[in-house]
Design a protein around this motif. Sequence first.
Motif: not given
Length: 412
Positions: A155-166, A193-202, A217-219
């Motif tokens: 329920l919560l993951v789909n709420q996040k999808i509908r909220q169009r979180v960057p 070298g550098p480290v890559r971070i995937i940040d789902i905002e908030g 939203s692309d999910l």
Amino acid sequence: MAFYCQTDSYATELLTEVVSCSPAQLKTENGGKKETLSGYNVILKDTVLFPEGGGQPDDRGSIGEVPVHRVTRQGPEAVHFVSSPLHPGSDMLVKVDWNRRFDHMQQHSGQHLITAIADSLYGFKTTSWELGRQRSTIELDTPTMTNDQAEAIELLVNQKIRQRVPVVVRVITTDDPEFNQVRSRGLPDDHAGPVRIIDIEGVDANMCCGTHVANLSDLQVIKILGTEKGKKNKTNLIFIAGERVLKYAARSYSVEKSLTGLLKNGPEEHIEGVEKLQKSVKTLQKNNLTLLRDLAVLTAQSFKNRPDRSKLFSLHRKEGDNEFMNIIANEIGTEDTLLFLTVGDERTSGLFLLAGPPEIIDQVGPRAAHLLDGKGAGKKGRFQGKANKMSQRGEVERLLQEAINGSALKEE
């Protein structure tokens, strides 16, 4: 270094230079069959094709007109396995199989989201995950998960999808203070070298090398299919995301429609209908076995009552099993009779039983199995097994008749 596919996961092609091309071999497995392909390992100046890593399979695509069969990472390089040689120094257009890429992006970003929500809601830590061809699995460090917990996560993951979180990709160095604050299962031994971070905002920030969507939203949607017991007190959560959910719904509806036609009832009554059919089948099978056993006894008695019965009793019946044949052998007796019994398809495969005096069975049993293109074993005057060429029954009968003619079976 970050490859172009990691800088822009939505890029579908890239014009780049061939750095090197060397002969190589690739071990593959197709339908359980292992093969070794001969080809070439190609290194490019940059690539739009993701090499496998971080639980995500590699991309497929092409370099010019040459298909790419595998992309792997070797240190800082992405190695492309192709079947035809490419010339170092030449510029080539590299294209990605977008359907495969976008599917992997949806599943991988979906995993990050589920992992973050499972941790925030219940403290369930992700210890590993697998992006499968049809469904994906997240291994959670908990011995159990209730249906209510799984539903709450969904329920919560789909709420996040509908909220169009960057979803933002950032690159930091290992000495950056943020490095020790982001979620990670550790860096590869050969990382540099550098480290890559995937940040789902908030929601979540996690070190990862994979390709990801730019916005939740692309999910489209995430469906948790269920959970199962994992290894060492862990739980496997099974899920699908994006286009896979749509395909799953289409397959499920097709099955539902077929069952409605077969069972002549509505979808909500399918389970009850199948349960009734299972009970009916079990009853029919039990009755059939009883009739088959009675038939075996009657067949044996019919042969024993013949005044001119021969020394060889041969019988084939399409329906039957080992017990059917053994009942006949027990009822007739094998002291003065040689029995050759078979069940199954009359031309191809089935079961066979030879019974008679041990000295004859020991001699002809293996030879009969060979004629039937089968295998078997025996003891104490019985030899039985599986046949793959039942059309050779006539040859076995001739073999047995020759054995009778050359033996001293008890005379009446």
